[in-house]
Design a protein around this motif. Structure first.
Motif, PDB file in Angstrom:
ATOM      1  N   GLY A 173      29.738  14.562  40.861  1.00  0.00           N
ATOM      2  CA  GLY A 173      29.543  15.163  42.171  1.00  0.00           C
ATOM      3  C   GLY A 173      28.988  14.211  43.207  1.00  0.00           C
ATOM      4  N   LEU A 174      28.321  13.145  42.767  1.00  0.00           N
ATOM      5  CA  LEU A 174      27.790  12.159  43.703  1.00  0.00           C
ATOM      6  C   LEU A 174      28.903  11.451  44.474  1.00  0.00           C
ATOM      7  CD1 LEU A 174      25.051  10.444  41.494  1.00  0.00           C
ATOM      8  CD2 LEU A 174      24.672  12.080  43.355  1.00  0.00           C
ATOM      9  N   PHE A 175      30.089  11.455  43.911  1.00  0.00           N
ATOM     10  CA  PHE A 175      31.222  10.721  44.491  1.00  0.00           C
ATOM     11  C   PHE A 175      32.225  11.656  45.175  1.00  0.00           C
ATOM     12  CE2 PHE A 175      29.472   8.501  40.890  1.00  0.00           C
ATOM     13  CZ  PHE A 175      29.352   7.193  41.324  1.00  0.00           C
ATOM     14  N   ARG A 176      31.844  12.923  45.351  1.00  0.00           N
ATOM     15  CA  ARG A 176      32.760  13.933  45.887  1.00  0.00           C
ATOM     16  C   ARG A 176      32.247  14.490  47.205  1.00  0.00           C
ATOM     17  NH1 ARG A 176      37.655  14.908  44.009  1.00  0.00           N
ATOM     18  NH2 ARG A 176      37.445  17.097  43.421  1.00  0.00           N
ATOM     19  N   ALA A 193      37.068  15.205  49.809  1.00  0.00           N
ATOM     20  CA  ALA A 193      36.701  14.273  50.868  1.00  0.00           C
ATOM     21  C   ALA A 193      35.793  13.171  50.324  1.00  0.00           C
ATOM     22  CB  ALA A 193      35.987  15.016  52.005  1.00  0.00           C
ATOM     23  N   VAL A 194      35.930  11.980  50.888  1.00  0.00           N
ATOM     24  CA  VAL A 194      35.072  10.863  50.505  1.00  0.00           C
ATOM     25  C   VAL A 194      33.733  11.005  51.224  1.00  0.00           C
ATOM     26  CG1 VAL A 194      34.806   8.357  50.512  1.00  0.00           C
ATOM     27  CG2 VAL A 194      37.065   9.364  50.172  1.00  0.00           C
ATOM     28  N   PRO A 195      32.620  10.914  50.510  1.00  0.00           N
ATOM     29  CA  PRO A 195      31.320  10.967  51.184  1.00  0.00           C
ATOM     30  C   PRO A 195      31.208   9.856  52.226  1.00  0.00           C
ATOM     31  CG  PRO A 195      31.043  11.192  48.809  1.00  0.00           C
ATOM     32  CD  PRO A 195      32.474  10.804  49.047  1.00  0.00           C
ATOM     33  N   PRO A 196      30.401  10.044  53.258  1.00  0.00           N
ATOM     34  CA  PRO A 196      30.198   8.982  54.259  1.00  0.00           C
ATOM     35  C   PRO A 196      29.738   7.689  53.589  1.00  0.00           C
ATOM     36  CG  PRO A 196      29.210  11.041  54.992  1.00  0.00           C
ATOM     37  CD  PRO A 196      29.619  11.257  53.574  1.00  0.00           C
ATOM     38  N   THR A 221      24.996  -3.565  51.126  1.00  0.00           N
ATOM     39  CA  THR A 221      25.688  -3.257  52.374  1.00  0.00           C
ATOM     40  C   THR A 221      27.146  -3.010  52.020  1.00  0.00           C
ATOM     41  OG1 THR A 221      24.198  -4.640  53.684  1.00  0.00           O
ATOM     42  CG2 THR A 221      26.327  -4.064  54.668  1.00  0.00           C
ATOM     43  N   ILE A 222      27.566  -1.765  52.132  1.00  0.00           N
ATOM     44  CA  ILE A 222      28.896  -1.355  51.688  1.00  0.00           C
ATOM     45  C   ILE A 222      29.816  -1.129  52.888  1.00  0.00           C
ATOM     46  CG2 ILE A 222      30.206   0.470  50.530  1.00  0.00           C
ATOM     47  CD1 ILE A 222      28.606  -1.319  48.648  1.00  0.00           C
ATOM     48  N   THR A 223      31.033  -1.599  52.777  1.00  0.00           N
ATOM     49  CA  THR A 223      32.081  -1.253  53.740  1.00  0.00           C
ATOM     50  C   THR A 223      33.252  -0.660  52.968  1.00  0.00           C
ATOM     51  OG1 THR A 223      33.021  -3.488  53.619  1.00  0.00           O
ATOM     52  CG2 THR A 223      31.417  -3.051  55.362  1.00  0.00           C
ATOM     53  N   TRP A 224      34.017   0.182  53.616  1.00  0.00           N
ATOM     54  CA  TRP A 224      35.130   0.859  52.958  1.00  0.00           C
ATOM     55  C   TRP A 224      36.430   0.110  53.236  1.00  0.00           C
ATOM     56  CZ3 TRP A 224      35.173   4.619  49.409  1.00  0.00           C
ATOM     57  CH2 TRP A 224      36.393   5.217  49.087  1.00  0.00           C
ATOM     58  N   VAL A 274      50.011   1.396  46.423  1.00  0.00           N
ATOM     59  CA  VAL A 274      49.786   2.782  46.010  1.00  0.00           C
ATOM     60  C   VAL A 274      48.467   3.253  46.610  1.00  0.00           C
ATOM     61  CG1 VAL A 274      49.547   4.392  44.097  1.00  0.00           C
ATOM     62  CG2 VAL A 274      51.022   2.378  43.856  1.00  0.00           C
ATOM     63  N   ARG A 275      48.532   4.352  47.319  1.00  0.00           N
ATOM     64  CA  ARG A 275      47.345   4.905  47.973  1.00  0.00           C
ATOM     65  C   ARG A 275      47.024   6.290  47.413  1.00  0.00           C
ATOM     66  NH1 ARG A 275      46.368   2.424  53.258  1.00  0.00           N
ATOM     67  NH2 ARG A 275      47.932   0.803  53.649  1.00  0.00           N
ATOM     68  N   LEU A 276      45.763   6.643  47.474  1.00  0.00           N
ATOM     69  CA  LEU A 276      45.305   7.973  47.077  1.00  0.00           C
ATOM     70  C   LEU A 276      44.964   8.764  48.336  1.00  0.00           C
ATOM     71  CD1 LEU A 276      44.231  10.008  44.901  1.00  0.00           C
ATOM     72  CD2 LEU A 276      42.020   8.866  45.127  1.00  0.00           C
ATOM     73  N   TYR A 277      45.438   9.990  48.403  1.00  0.00           N
ATOM     74  CA  TYR A 277      45.070  10.899  49.482  1.00  0.00           C
ATOM     75  C   TYR A 277      43.914  11.743  48.949  1.00  0.00           C
ATOM     76  CZ  TYR A 277      45.721  14.699  52.965  1.00  0.00           C
ATOM     77  OH  TYR A 277      45.551  15.643  53.955  1.00  0.00           O
ATOM     78  N   PRO A 278      42.673  11.360  49.215  1.00  0.00           N
ATOM     79  CA  PRO A 278      41.537  11.983  48.540  1.00  0.00           C
ATOM     80  C   PRO A 278      41.350  13.462  48.838  1.00  0.00           C
ATOM     81  CG  PRO A 278      40.783  10.493  50.269  1.00  0.00           C
ATOM     82  CD  PRO A 278      42.251  10.261  50.109  1.00  0.00           C
ATOM     83  N   ALA A 279      41.479  13.855  50.080  1.00  0.00           N
ATOM     84  CA  ALA A 279      41.264  15.261  50.427  1.00  0.00           C
ATOM     85  C   ALA A 279      42.456  16.135  50.055  1.00  0.00           C
ATOM     86  CB  ALA A 279      40.964  15.387  51.919  1.00  0.00           C
ATOM     87  N   SER A 280      43.629  15.544  49.951  1.00  0.00           N
ATOM     88  CA  SER A 280      44.843  16.179  49.410  1.00  0.00           C
ATOM     89  C   SER A 280      45.160  17.536  50.042  1.00  0.00           C
ATOM     90  CB  SER A 280      44.738  16.266  47.893  1.00  0.00           C
ATOM     91  OG  SER A 280      44.959  15.000  47.302  1.00  0.00           O
TER      92      SER A 280
END
Length: 310
Positions: free
Chosen positions: A66-69, A77-80, A159-162, A275-281
């Protein structure tokens, strides 16, 4: 249902070798390989929602899925990024160290949790990533040692970037549906969802994306298996989906869980590029006014809800 043709690992060793990083364990690791990986000193993330206190791999850090959702209304959805950064720091993660992700592994659908966390970390700049194939269940079944000592990781400062190389959002998918851009859309859900007979509880409408092909995540598992099969006829898979050179592929499902398995199999195991993932689908897309395919009428939809799509 058409299933992929599988061939011996020896025939695909060279092909799949390109998906593994030279310095790490590769995208998939067996219990025996992980047990012998002390030299790599991987960080082991136990992503189970429960069971950690009762027994886990020694040294593993509890990091529930759940930490990653996302939130309940849009779990895919991807968390901020700032929230992900805080999570990674609290877990003691370091992009310079290998990370092995461990799910429960008692069902084939459970693999999607590990694949989704792998995708999230990869998109956050982590490069040495592995999934324990078969999860905690495979580890226990192999007779390997279990610990009940909880691990409190030393926090890190990151320091994270997406990196959106492996991400498709609703706007991009909507452009594909509208014909403004091109991509091969792959629906990872079981056929009943693809056919519009079932819908996720948080979805506004049943159905699928127009032009999508159904590639149920289950096709990457042998019947009854909970560990993903790392070998496959990649040329046949690409031909089946119509994937040509430089084609973009978008994997989706209800909330980016089953789709993560398809993404992992196509991108990390088969070595297919773009190949891409559509997270919120479909949960997020169904709340837009975008066109849907296989959307039943009101009466049929009500009947499907009453009968469970059977």
């Amino acid at each position: 249902m058409t299933r992929l043709a599988f061939v011996p690992l020896s025939g695909l060793a060279a092909l799949f070798a390109s998906t593994a990083f030279a310095a790490d364990l590769g995208p998939l690791v067996t219990p025996a390989e992980l047990a012998a990986a002390s030299a790599e000193a991987p960080i082991i993330l136990d992503i189970r929602a429960k069971g950690y206190a009762e027994g886990h791999i020694e040294g593993a850090v509890s990091a529930p899925y759940g930490l990653f959702r996302g939130p309940e209304e849009n779990p895919g959805a991807v968390p901020p990024v700032e929230k992900l950064e805080e999570t990674y720091e609290s877990l003691g993660l370091d992009p310079a160290r290998p990370v092995v992700i461990v799910s429960q592994g008692d069902t084939d659908t459970d693999f999607g949790a590990a694949a989704r966390v792998y995708w999230t970390l990869k998109s956050s700049g982590f490069t040495e990533l592995s999934v324990l194939n078969g999860g905690a269940t495979a580890w226990a079944n192999a007779g390997l040692p279990i610990s009940t000592t909880a691990v409190t990781p030393a926090p890190t400062d990151l320091t994270i970037t997406w990196n959106d190389t492996w991400t498709a959002d609703t706007a991009a998918v909507s452009d594909v549906v509208a014909g403004k851009s091109k991509a091969i859309l792959v629906d990872a859900r079981p056929p009943a969802f693809f056919e519009g007979k079932k819908a996720a509880p948080a979805a506004a409408r049943p159905g699928t994306l127009p032009g999508a092909q159904n590639l149920p995540y289950t096709e990457f598992f042998r019947a009854g298996a909970t560990a993903i099969n790392p070998t496959g006829d990649v040329a046949a898979l690409k031909a089946r989906l119509g994937i040509g050179a430089n084609d973009e592929v978008v994997s989706f499902c209800n909330t980016g869980h089953w789709a993560a398995t398809d993404w992992f199999a196509l991108s990390e195991l088969a070595g297919i590029e773009n190949v891409r993932l559509y997270p919120a689908s479909m949960v997020e897309y169904s709340h837009t006014d975008g066109e849907m395919a296989n959307q039943p009428g009101l009466f049929t939809n009500l009947l499907n809800q009453l009968t469970g799509g059977n």
